[in-house]
Structures are given as structure tokens and as C-alpha cells.
Design an enzyme around this catalytic site. Structure first.
Site, PDB file in Angstrom:
ATOM      1  N   GLY A 467     -30.415 -50.215  19.763  1.00 23.03           N
ATOM      2  CA  GLY A 467     -31.431 -49.907  18.591  1.00 23.03           C
ATOM      3  C   GLY A 467     -30.875 -49.547  16.926  1.00 23.03           C
ATOM      4  N   THR A 468     -29.522 -49.285  17.202  1.00 19.50           N
ATOM      5  CA  THR A 468     -28.444 -49.223  16.273  1.00 19.50           C
ATOM      6  C   THR A 468     -28.113 -49.929  15.564  1.00 19.50           C
ATOM      7  OG1 THR A 468     -27.525 -49.045  17.826  1.00 19.50           O
ATOM      8  CG2 THR A 468     -27.902 -46.680  17.065  1.00 19.50           C
ATOM      9  N   ALA A 510     -20.665 -46.847  16.209  1.00 19.76           N
ATOM     10  CA  ALA A 510     -19.853 -47.818  15.260  1.00 19.76           C
ATOM     11  C   ALA A 510     -18.534 -47.695  14.688  1.00 19.76           C
ATOM     12  CB  ALA A 510     -21.382 -47.569  14.211  1.00 19.76           C
ATOM     13  N   ARG A 611     -17.060 -44.572   5.011  1.00 17.53           N
ATOM     14  CA  ARG A 611     -17.899 -45.965   4.966  1.00 17.53           C
ATOM     15  C   ARG A 611     -18.978 -46.272   5.569  1.00 17.53           C
ATOM     16  NH1 ARG A 611     -15.542 -49.951   1.639  1.00 17.53           N
ATOM     17  NH2 ARG A 611     -13.454 -49.108   2.793  1.00 17.53           N
ATOM     18  N   ILE A 612     -20.112 -46.434   4.301  1.00 20.78           N
ATOM     19  CA  ILE A 612     -22.143 -46.523   5.189  1.00 20.78           C
ATOM     20  C   ILE A 612     -21.182 -48.119   5.349  1.00 20.78           C
ATOM     21  CG2 ILE A 612     -23.959 -47.109   4.759  1.00 20.78           C
ATOM     22  CD1 ILE A 612     -22.986 -43.706   5.804  1.00 20.78           C
ATOM     23  N   LEU A 613     -21.354 -49.174   6.070  1.00 22.48           N
ATOM     24  CA  LEU A 613     -21.152 -50.395   6.972  1.00 22.48           C
ATOM     25  C   LEU A 613     -22.163 -50.734   6.202  1.00 22.48           C
ATOM     26  CD1 LEU A 613     -19.144 -49.692  10.449  1.00 22.48           C
ATOM     27  CD2 LEU A 613     -18.928 -49.732   8.405  1.00 22.48           C
ATOM     28  N   ASN A 614     -23.667 -50.613   6.871  1.00 21.16           N
ATOM     29  CA  ASN A 614     -24.764 -51.780   6.514  1.00 21.16           C
ATOM     30  C   ASN A 614     -26.152 -50.163   5.648  1.00 21.16           C
ATOM     31  OD1 ASN A 614     -27.325 -52.476   6.783  1.00 21.16           O
ATOM     32  ND2 ASN A 614     -26.264 -53.968   7.854  1.00 21.16           N
ATOM     33  N   PRO A 615     -26.207 -50.142   4.885  1.00 25.79           N
ATOM     34  CA  PRO A 615     -27.310 -49.466   3.895  1.00 25.79           C
ATOM     35  C   PRO A 615     -29.008 -49.246   4.848  1.00 25.79           C
ATOM     36  CG  PRO A 615     -26.095 -49.686   2.182  1.00 25.79           C
ATOM     37  CD  PRO A 615     -25.488 -50.761   3.707  1.00 25.79           C
ATOM     38  N   GLU A 688     -26.032 -39.413  14.952  1.00 25.71           N
ATOM     39  CA  GLU A 688     -26.462 -38.102  15.475  1.00 25.71           C
ATOM     40  C   GLU A 688     -26.261 -37.368  13.823  1.00 25.71           C
ATOM     41  OE1 GLU A 688     -24.019 -37.662  18.515  1.00 25.71           O
ATOM     42  OE2 GLU A 688     -25.418 -38.882  20.732  1.00 25.71           O
TER      43      GLU A 688
END
Length: 727
Positions: A467-468, A510, A611-615, A688
Site C-alpha cells: 500500500g506504499t 523504498a 529526496r522525496i521520490l513521489n510527493p 514510519e
């Protein structure tokens, strides 16, 4: 591919696909009910039968006899297998509970039989006819008593300086006790498996499990067969939160049933079994002592905690964050394991930190109040850029102060209620609270395979999506690396036939799995370069370019298939760095002046996680953690029957999770920092971090609203009502 030093600027810094907001590519399957979850794999194999478990009704002892004759004669029943018919099965490294076999009972609802029938209803009805006799041993499931026995004993897990001398000399000190209850994962999809082991040879398992290779190895150990004779598939998982990291009874009972009746068998654990047969987050008892100078600098931290576990287990180490989070020249940390015959205590979202910060972040607020300091300023004053337990180890990246400052500005912290019980709107007392967040940033070796078929790229890895958003960020990684659009990438996950990945858990999934996909894509680039005889070709806009060369990527193989496969292997250079993720949570609550009911009014999280891979998917993870934090603060508690040793509220009616009506406005801000030491993508996990500190922020806000300090979770009405201000 070896990742043996922090990465330089690379292709991900152009961020044409990675880091951009993309809707989940599996979203349509989810919302239309088309995603094939484990129990719903009707097309997996024909002739599926239904298994239903029978559980022990004692917490400790042994099974003397099982009478299953009536069950075997019931309509539709194809077989009943009892624990007395089988020798104790093996236990894999990370498991504690024995899942089947033999007469020993270690916890309530331990599986003692499985009934296999032609329909679910027939299996369930026949299971009710199975009768067992036991020799019962007494159980002690009183964690508080265990704490009193162990307090102050044992070697500290972290010891720096002279803690006792620092406390004796400090002008301001705090010494308080905190309690957190046992909690359950409460995922929507129960533990479920279909197993075909009908010929006694190869075993095929369709299951709901976060870690494919761990599951395969555990099955091999449990049944004493070679891992290469086992195939595990888990492409879609309806929530796990750590509860599906390990092999559990659903797969074991389905395998036993399939072998016995010669047909594939499916087993879904009923909700009481999910709660009492599988794993949960242990309750904790925590004592926190803080010492500080009058300027607000902490001079000593002592954190001692206890949690419960089956013999050999790990419990819930609520002190996990304390050696690393705040600066203090003196610290002592101890965690005690109290062996109890309750169901197995193991990983649940942010194991350790979630419970530990529920206490530590209240203590930090209490100390700030004693010092007359703003809670935000107090935390900033005690920030550190090195591991405070070993100052020779710097943090690779730590932007905790920025989280605090940006959060305070965005939330309007300067306009908060400053006097506990001092702001009222009608029947509601209004309060504001905040807390810091910390969670480690582990990475694990992770592999993948990419196949170029025409102009389409197929990614294969045994990574899972619980679900991530794994499907989406993996597709983004491959698209960015190979210069393709997201629509030109197909991602296949959750199959033991694919290269071994990190799996999903510990906030490492991730960062690790995308790095593994990057490594596989580089291997494919090398294959393309070799085929074309080109040096250092560029991959952009669906084309391959080099000196005198420009063609579509799909034309490279000329109808054939090109394959790249590799594993990212993280070097030991990280041992010289402290890796972590950080955050700050701000909450506004209303507490009813007459009843003590606490309602959330608004929430803000600020996160520092590389880095945020997908906001979009990252925000979804953080707000999900925030929702779990609300439940942990206000309602979630597994109630222990102290006499019989089990969790009495073992369903979703009696175990109160947060629901839509409990959650108002949520806002998430990402700093989107780049941690070059983490992975080639400079990313870290965030799933988390979202729960860490939330419950304490709510507890601090409830105190700010009422002047009533609650140190025992959950903060229910009875802990408030007799101490509220006069109406």
C-alpha cells in the site's frame, strides 16, 4: 553494483520523472477491485478447498487430547489435521512462536488444528466441532510486576559519562513514568494464503507477505525442504505495518492441509486469530529522567523501559531513539525484556521509536515547562549534528531544526494557547502541542531485473507493495534511468522467481528497492552500449544517442530482448555515519469541558527524509502514519485478560482505530533534502517517520488545553474527566 561512497551529482538530479507527483499506477486496480489479493486468487489454481483454523483456549500448557471425529464426519469436510499428528515444525531465524506441531502451548489461540472442506462455511462449522483437552500451566502476564523485578538491573545498552553525578548537580530535573499499551496492526486484509503442495513435491504459495525471500526461507526451514522447491507470490497486500514480515499460521496451515488432502487449500485467519495468533506491538513501561542547566541545555538523559515477549523474542525497545535524538553529555539507556506467554510481540510500524517517542516527547515538553521555555526552542537548543552517544560519528544529513522552525511558522505556533486550560470555545477547551520525530534510515541490499522488449521496459523484483506505492516509485526510477516515460515501464513485483530485493519493512523498502532497480538499469545500459558498440551512450526521451548515433531505444534490440540484472550492495562506509530521518508534528485539539472527550482539529507534519521520490505516495504514507498516531494517542489498546492470558478485544469492534470522523485537516511538508550517503537516488524512507511523535504531540496538546497531564496511553475519557477544570 557496489555503493561504497556518497554519490555525486547524477541523472536523478535532473528529476524529469523521479520526484514528480504521479498517481499510483496500481490505483485503478485497487479502486475497481481488480488487484488480485492472496485469498482472491481464484485464477491461481483450480480445485481450491477451504481451511479453517482451530486455536488453543489456554495460554500455556500442553494439549492432552484432541477429538476431531465429529468434525471429520461433518458435511463437505475433506480432512482435519491436528497438532498432535505432527512433530513440532522448525522455527526460522526471525520467528519466535512455533506455528504448528507437537503438544506444547505457548500462547492463546496457538493453532492446534486445521479443518479442510469444500466451502468456507463447511470448514468453519466443522472447526467448531473440534474439542481439545489440556493440562494448563499458570501464566503471569503482568508487565508492571515484571518492570518492578527488573528495574535498575542489567548492563545499559548505552552509557555515556556520569549520569548520577549529572543529576545530582543539575538545577532542573524531571523523573516520570509513562505507559503505552499493546497494539495490533489492524490492517484491512487479514493474513491469508493459498498453498498448493498437493503432490508433496514443489510448493506454490500465494500469500499476503511483506518479505518474499524471508517467507520462502522460513517455509523451507519450517517444513524441512529446499528453498528452490518453493515458489512464493505476493503481488498485492492489503496492509501489513510489520504484521506480515514473517511467516505466520495461515501459510503453514494451508500447506499442511494441501499436503494432507492432495489439493490446493486456502486459509484466511479470522480477526481474533490475527490479533491473538500472529504478532502485535508490546506494551511498555518507561521511566525517563532528564537533567538540565537553567539555560535549557540537557546535561543528562536516562531512559529505562520494559516490554514483554515470548521466550526468545525482541519485544518493543522503546529506548531505540534515545541514544541518537537529543544532545546531552551524560546518558544511560536500558531496555528489559519480560518473558510472558502472551501472543508474540514483534514489529509494528516504527517498532521502538513509535512507543518510545510517546514517552520521550512528553518528557521533553514537561522539562520545557519546568524551564519556562518554548517547547520548540527547547528542542532546538538540544539539537546535535553528531551521534550524541558517540560524537565521532556525524549524521549524514540532519535537518531537525529546520523541521521545527518551518513547522512552527506554518502552524502559527507563535499564536498558540500559552496557558494550560486558558483558551475556550463554547464547550471545548482548545490546546496546541508539538513533538519531534526520529526514525533510523536503514538500507538493505536489493536486486532487480529489467527486460527491454521492443520499446517497453519490464521491471522484475521480488519487492512488495503493501500500500506504499512501490509499483509507482520503481517505475519512476526505471523511467528516469532509461530516459523513458512512465507509461513505457511495466513493473512486476512480489514473486520469488524474480531477483531478491530488500522487501518492505523497517522504512528501508523504498530507498533500497529503487536503488536496486537503478543498478539493474545500469546493467541494461551496458548491454545496450555493447550491442551498439558505443561508448557512454545517453538515454533520454526514449532514444539512445552517442557520437554519430541516434535511434529509438526500442530499435536497439532489433526484435530481440535485452536484459540487465544486478543488486545494489551497500558498503561499510555507512558505519562511520549516523543515518536518520527527522520530523516535527504540530497538533491542535479540542477537549470537551464536561466529558474529557478529545477531538483533533488540525495536524501538521514536517519531514526530513532525503529526496522525496513521489510527493503523492510519500504524503499518503505520512498522513497514514499520522492517523495511526491519533489511534495510538486516543483509543487503541489491546486489553489483556490477566487471568487467562489473551487479548479480550480481539476484533475491529472492540479494538478502536481512528476513523474518518476522527481525522480533520492534515498537512504535510517535505524538506526534500538530498542525502548522498543514503542511496544513489539520495532518498530515505518516510513511511514510519509519519507515526513517530504524533501521539505525544496530541498528549501535549491535550495538556495544553486542560492542564491535565496524562502519561498513560490511550488518553481516554476516564483519564481526564475527574481532573478537568471546573465548568
Amino acid at each position: 553494483m557496489d555503493f561504497h561512497q556518497p554519490t555525486d551529482d547524477n541523472l536523478f538530479d535532473r528529476a524529469t520523472v523521479i520526484g514528480k507527483p504521479h498517481a499510483r499506477i496500481d490505483g485503478i486496480l485497487k479502486v475497481t477491485g481488480s488487484a488480485p489479493y492472496a485469498y482472491e486468487r481464484h485464477d491461481a489454481i483450480e480445485g481450491q478447498l477451504y481451511g479453517y483454523p482451530v486455536g488453543s483456549t489456554i495460554a500455556k500448557g500442553r494439549v492432552v487430547a484432541i477429538d476431531a471425529d465429529a468434525a471429520r464426519q461433518a458435511p463437505g469436510v475433506r480432512g482435519v489435521i491436528t497438532t498432535l499428528q505432527i512433530d513440532p515444525l522448525g522455527i526460522w531465524n526471525y520467528n519466535v512462536a512455533r506455528l504448528f506441531g507437537g503438544d506444547a502451548i505457548e500462547h492463546y489461540h496457538q493453532a492446534i488444528a486445521v479443518v479442510v472442506a469444500e466451502t468456507f462455511e463447511q470448514a468453519r462449522a466443522a472447526a467448531a466441532l473440534v474439542e481439545a483437552r489440556y493440562e494448563e500451566d499458570p501464566v503471569d502476564v503482568d508487565l508492571e510486576a515484571g518492570w518492578r523485578r527488573l528495574q535498575g538491573s542489567g548492563e545499559p545498552s548505552a552509557l555515556v559519562g556520569d549520569v548520577d553525578a549529572a543529576f545530582a548537580a543539575a538545577p532542573v530535573t524531571l523523573d516520570e513514568m509513562y505507559h503505552t499499551p499493546s497494539q495490533t496492526h489492524a490492517m484491512m486484509e487479514p493474513h491469508a494464503s493459498i498453498v498448493d503442495w498437493s503432490d508433496g513435491g514443489r510448493m506454490t504459495v500465494w500469500t499476503s507477505n511483506q518479505m518474499i525471500e524471508w517467507n520462502r526461507q522460513a517455509l523451507a526451514t519450517t517444513f524441512g525442504i529446499a528453498p528452490d522447491r518453493i515458489r512464493v507470490e505476493s503481488p498485492y497486500i492489503g496492509g501489513g505495518f510489520g504484521g506480515k514480515l514473517w511467516l505466520r499460521a495461515d501459510a503453514v496451515l494451508a500447506a499442511i492441509g494441501s499436503r494432507a488432502v492432495g489439493a490446493p487449500v486456502k486459509v484466511a485467519l479470522p480477526r481474533p486469530f490475527v490479533i491473538n495468533n500472529t504478532t502485535h506491538r508490546s506494551a511498555t513501561v518507561q521511566r525517563i529522567r532528564l537533567a538540565a542547566d537553567t539555560d535549557g541545555r540537557l546535561t543528562a538523559i536516562e531512559h529505562e523501559a520494559a516490554s514483554h515477549t515470548l521466550p526468545g523474542g525482541r519485544g518493543e525497545n522503546a529506548t531505540a531513539q534515545t541514544p541518537f535524538f537529543y544532545a546531552a553529555p551524560n546518558r544511560r539507556v536500558r531496555h528489559h525484556l519480560v518473558e510472558m506467554h502472551l501472543p508474540e510481540a514483534s514489529d509494528m510500524r516504527a517498532p521502538g521509536e513509535a512507543s518510545g517517542l510517546m514517552a520521550l516527547e512528553i518528557a521533553m515538553d514537561e522539562m520545557a515547562e519546568k524551564l519556562g521555555m518554548d517547547p520548540v526552542a527547547f528542542r532546538i537548543a538540544n539539537d546535535t549534528q553528531v551521534n550524541p552517544s558517540d560524537p565521532s560519528i556525524p549524521f549524514s544529513e540532519r535537518h531537525f531544526v529546520e523541521c521545527l522552525e518551518r513547522g512552527a511558522e506554518r502552524f502559527g505556533w507563535a499564536d498558540r494557547n500559552r496557558t494550560p486550560g486558558g483558551r475556550r470555545e463554547g464547550d471545548w477547551l482548545i490546546g496546541h502541542g508539538m513533538a519531534g520525530a526520529f526514525r533510523g534510515a536503514l538500507t538493505l541490499n536489493s536486486g532487480a531485473r529489467v527486460r527491454l522488449v521492443g520499446g517497453r521496459l519490464i521491471v522484475e523484483t521480488d519487492m512488495t507493495d503493501i500500500g506504499t506505492g512501490s509499483y509507482t516509485i520503481i517505475a519512476q526510477t526505471a523511467a528516469e534511468t532509461m530516459g523513458l516515460s512512465l507509461g513505457e515501464v511495466e513493473v512486476r513485483l512480489g514473486n520469488s522467481a524474480y531477483p531478491v530485493s530488500s522487501g518492505s519493512g523497517g522504512q528501508f523498502g523504498a530507498a533500497s528497492s529503487t536503488a536496486g532497480v537503478y543498478a539493474a538499469c545500469l546493467a541494461l545500459q551496458e548491454a545496450v552500449a555493447e550491442r551498439l558498440g558505443a561508448e557512454s551512450p545517453r538515454f533520454e526521451n526514449g532514444r539512445v544517442t552517442a557520437d554519430g548515433l541516434d535511434l529509438a531505444l526500442g530499435e536497439v534490440a532489433d526484435g530481440a530482448e535485452l536484459v540487465g540484472e544486478d543488486t545494489i550492495r551497500f558498503g561499510d562506509f555507512k558505519q562511520g555515519l549516523q543515518m536518520g530521518t527527522f520530523g516535527a508534528h504540530f497538533v491542535e485539539v479540542g477537549v470537551h469541558v464536561a466529558t474529557g472527550e478529545t477531538r483533533i482539529r488540525r495536524m501538521l507534519a514536517v519531514c526530513d527524509a532525503g529526496r522525496i521520490l513521489n510527493p503523492i505516495t510519500a504524503r499518503s504514507q505520512v498522513i497514514g502514519g499520522m492517523v495511526m498516531g491519533v489511534g495510538g494517542a486516543l483509543s487503541e489498546e489491546l486489553a489483556v485478560d490477566l487471568e487467562r492470558g489473551f487479548f479480550a478485544n480481539h476484533d475491529l469492534a472492540g479494538y478502536e482505530v481512528a476513523v474518518h470522523a476522527d481525522i480533520p485537516h492534515q498537512e504535510v511538508l517535505f524538506l526534500d533534502t538530498l542525502d548522498a550517503a543514503s542511496t544513489p537516488l539520495k532518498a530515505k524512507g518516510v513511511g514510519e517517520l509519519g507515526i513517530c511523535g504524533v501521539a505525544a504531540a496530541i498528549a501535549n496538546a491535550a495538556y495544553n488545553a486542560t492542564g491535565v497531564r496524562v502519561r498513560d496511553y490511550p488518553i481516554t475519557l476516564e483519564r481526564m474527566i475527574d481532573r478537568l477544570p471546573e465548568v
